[in-house]
Design a protein around this motif. Structure first.
Motif, PDB file in Angstrom:
ATOM      1  N   LEU A 144      13.205  -2.955  -0.988  1.00 18.15           N
ATOM      2  CA  LEU A 144      14.157  -1.892  -1.299  1.00 18.15           C
ATOM      3  C   LEU A 144      15.247  -2.390  -2.245  1.00 18.15           C
ATOM      4  O   LEU A 144      15.617  -1.695  -3.200  1.00 18.15           O
ATOM      5  N   LEU A 145      15.759  -3.587  -1.999  1.00 18.92           N
ATOM      6  CA  LEU A 145      16.792  -4.128  -2.881  1.00 18.92           C
ATOM      7  C   LEU A 145      16.244  -4.387  -4.281  1.00 18.92           C
ATOM      8  O   LEU A 145      16.950  -4.193  -5.278  1.00 18.92           O
ATOM      9  N   ALA A 146      14.985  -4.795  -4.361  1.00 18.14           N
ATOM     10  CA  ALA A 146      14.370  -5.029  -5.673  1.00 18.14           C
ATOM     11  C   ALA A 146      14.261  -3.732  -6.472  1.00 18.14           C
ATOM     12  O   ALA A 146      14.236  -3.754  -7.705  1.00 18.14           O
ATOM     13  N   ARG A 147      14.220  -2.606  -5.761  1.00 19.25           N
ATOM     14  CA  ARG A 147      14.130  -1.302  -6.418  1.00 19.25           C
ATOM     15  C   ARG A 147      15.514  -0.681  -6.640  1.00 19.25           C
ATOM     16  O   ARG A 147      15.625   0.461  -7.054  1.00 19.25           O
ATOM     17  N   GLY A 148      16.572  -1.423  -6.314  1.00 20.82           N
ATOM     18  CA  GLY A 148      17.927  -0.932  -6.532  1.00 20.82           C
ATOM     19  C   GLY A 148      18.599  -0.386  -5.288  1.00 20.82           C
ATOM     20  O   GLY A 148      19.728   0.104  -5.346  1.00 20.82           O
ATOM     21  N   GLY A 149      17.912  -0.459  -4.142  1.00 17.06           N
ATOM     22  CA  GLY A 149      18.497   0.013  -2.888  1.00 17.06           C
ATOM     23  C   GLY A 149      17.607   1.029  -2.201  1.00 17.06           C
ATOM     24  O   GLY A 149      16.513   1.354  -2.664  1.00 17.06           O
ATOM     25  N   GLY A 150      18.079   1.525  -1.085  1.00 15.33           N
ATOM     26  CA  GLY A 150      17.320   2.485  -0.302  1.00 15.33           C
ATOM     27  C   GLY A 150      17.828   2.490   1.127  1.00 15.33           C
ATOM     28  O   GLY A 150      18.906   1.947   1.430  1.00 15.33           O
ATOM     29  N   LYS A 151      17.037   3.070   2.015  1.00 10.90           N
ATOM     30  CA  LYS A 151      17.433   3.200   3.414  1.00 10.90           C
ATOM     31  C   LYS A 151      16.451   2.464   4.307  1.00 10.90           C
ATOM     32  O   LYS A 151      15.234   2.598   4.153  1.00 10.90           O
ATOM     33  N   LEU A 152      16.993   1.711   5.248  1.00  8.92           N
ATOM     34  CA  LEU A 152      16.198   1.027   6.262  1.00  8.92           C
ATOM     35  C   LEU A 152      16.673   1.537   7.616  1.00  8.92           C
ATOM     36  O   LEU A 152      17.789   1.248   8.041  1.00  8.92           O
ATOM     37  N   CYS A 153      15.824   2.324   8.269  1.00 13.42           N
ATOM     38  CA  CYS A 153      16.179   2.968   9.534  1.00 13.42           C
ATOM     39  C   CYS A 153      15.300   2.397  10.639  1.00 13.42           C
ATOM     40  O   CYS A 153      14.063   2.479  10.559  1.00 13.42           O
ATOM     41  N   ASP A 175      11.654   4.681  -1.299  1.00 11.62           N
ATOM     42  CA  ASP A 175      13.085   4.936  -1.159  1.00 11.62           C
ATOM     43  C   ASP A 175      13.618   4.585   0.229  1.00 11.62           C
ATOM     44  O   ASP A 175      14.816   4.359   0.387  1.00 11.62           O
ATOM     45  N   ALA A 176      12.745   4.607   1.226  1.00 10.20           N
ATOM     46  CA  ALA A 176      13.193   4.368   2.597  1.00 10.20           C
ATOM     47  C   ALA A 176      12.051   3.809   3.434  1.00 10.20           C
ATOM     48  O   ALA A 176      10.879   4.115   3.199  1.00 10.20           O
ATOM     49  N   SER A 219       0.825  -1.209   0.000  1.00  7.92           N
ATOM     50  CA  SER A 219       0.000   0.000   0.000  1.00  7.92           C
ATOM     51  C   SER A 219       0.861   1.261   0.000  1.00  7.92           C
ATOM     52  O   SER A 219       0.584   2.218  -0.731  1.00  7.92           O
ATOM     53  N   ALA A 220       1.927   1.251   0.810  1.00  5.19           N
ATOM     54  CA  ALA A 220       2.830   2.412   0.856  1.00  5.19           C
ATOM     55  C   ALA A 220       3.497   2.620  -0.496  1.00  5.19           C
ATOM     56  O   ALA A 220       3.576   3.750  -1.005  1.00  5.19           O
ATOM     57  N   GLU A 221       3.974   1.538  -1.077  1.00 10.54           N
ATOM     58  CA  GLU A 221       4.669   1.625  -2.362  1.00 10.54           C
ATOM     59  C   GLU A 221       3.745   2.158  -3.459  1.00 10.54           C
ATOM     60  O   GLU A 221       4.147   2.974  -4.297  1.00 10.54           O
ATOM     61  N   GLU A 222       2.505   1.705  -3.436  1.00 11.70           N
ATOM     62  CA  GLU A 222       1.548   2.155  -4.447  1.00 11.70           C
ATOM     63  C   GLU A 222       1.110   3.596  -4.207  1.00 11.70           C
ATOM     64  O   GLU A 222       1.004   4.391  -5.149  1.00 11.70           O
ATOM     65  N   SER A 223       0.860   3.945  -2.943  1.00 12.73           N
ATOM     66  CA  SER A 223       0.407   5.304  -2.620  1.00 12.73           C
ATOM     67  C   SER A 223       1.471   6.342  -2.945  1.00 12.73           C
ATOM     68  O   SER A 223       1.161   7.439  -3.411  1.00 12.73           O
ATOM     69  N   LEU A 276      21.719  -1.033  -0.018  1.00 12.55           N
ATOM     70  CA  LEU A 276      20.843  -0.906   1.149  1.00 12.55           C
ATOM     71  C   LEU A 276      21.617  -0.276   2.303  1.00 12.55           C
ATOM     72  O   LEU A 276      22.567  -0.870   2.810  1.00 12.55           O
ATOM     73  N   GLU A 277      21.217   0.924   2.710  1.00  8.56           N
ATOM     74  CA  GLU A 277      21.839   1.600   3.841  1.00  8.56           C
ATOM     75  C   GLU A 277      21.003   1.320   5.089  1.00  8.56           C
ATOM     76  O   GLU A 277      19.863   1.779   5.194  1.00  8.56           O
TER      77      GLU A 277
END
Length: 255
Positions: free
Chosen positions: A135-144, A91-92, A82-86, A184-185
């Motif tokens: 996130l990795l499927a999208r090429g990376g991002g941030k996981l906090c 990215d994070a 839902s978040a990805e679609e909205s 992935l950061e």
């Protein structure tokens, strides 16, 4: 590596943005021009928080929300979808949600202790794994993810809560070692005692933090991709000392 939060309109799923530090962080993110989707277990509370953030940020777009409960792993994938679609991307992912209870209460209430250990460790890691894959499927991002200084060393006042956070911190460090080169950061936030509703009524120790200050420290860590942040920062040095105290000393003190 990853995507800098200094560029505008980074797309962020925030689990736990309706109370305390999470609410302050959500406000900061939206006020800085980032797109945020709030995840949590109470849709009415999420909508109220989203409306507040939208007004404060003077944003034209609604801030989307989606149900996600760390006690119910079956909600994880649908919430992230839902978040990805909205947001039309992702990215994070930021996780501030979690449970806390005093050691005395956890020792006397077996079911509560089991619930806290499950939510703070097993289910939080399961949610992180879902976020990591996306996130990795999208090429990376941030996981906090919010852990705690309580996980730095076994201590008498936080035996069970600290154990849940120690396991989470170890997982996040391993994740950072394995996947940072792939984009992935991973950022592990370790607050000390923070004055929130979660700690209301407890004795306030020295160096207690304010939610707004911890949120600012977290935003800085997100912008810079710092893998580990203590807040307030003095806890880095306090825990350096505590980690190196002999066991016989730790048995004698009530820290």
């Amino acid at each position: 590596v990853g995507k800098s939060l200094r560029r505008p309109r980074v797309k962020i799923a925030l689990l736990g943005g309706t109370k305390g530090i999470g609410r302050e962080l959500g406000r900061l993110l939206s006020q800085n021009g980032h797109r945020v989707c709030l995840l949590g277990r109470d849709l009415d509370d999420l909508k109220r928080s989203a409306g507040d953030m939208q007004v404060r940020a003077q944003a034209k777009e609604d801030i989307p929300v989606s149900e996600c409960d760390l006690e119910r792993p079956e909600t994880f994938e649908s919430a992230l979808t839902s978040a990805e679609e909205s947001l039309e991307g992702l990215d994070a992912v930021v996780i501030t949600a979690g449970m806390f209870a005093t050691q005395e209460k956890l020792e006397s209430e077996v079911d509560l202790a089991r619930k806290l250990l499950t939510v703070n460790f097993a289910h939080t890691i399961a949610f992180c794994e879902s976020a990591r894959r996306r996130l990795l499927a999208r090429g990376g991002g941030k996981l906090c993810v919010f852990s705690s200084v309580a996980g730095e060393r076994g201590r008498k006042p936080t035996v069970l809560y600290g154990a849940s956070k120690a396991g989470l911190s170890t997982y996040l460090e391993g994740l950072d070692h394995k996947f940072r080169d792939l984009g992935l950061e991973t950022i592990c936030v370790k607050p000390g005692f923070v004055k929130t509703g979660m700690t209301a009524g407890l004795h306030e120790p020295p160096f207690a933090g304010e939610p707004e200050a911890v949120a600012r420290d977290t935003l800085t860590a997100l912008e810079r991709g710092v893998p580990e942040v203590y807040s307030p920062s003095i806890w880095r040095y306090i825990m350096l000392v505590i980690r190196n105290l002999p066991r016989f000393v730790m048995r004698r003190i009530n820290f």
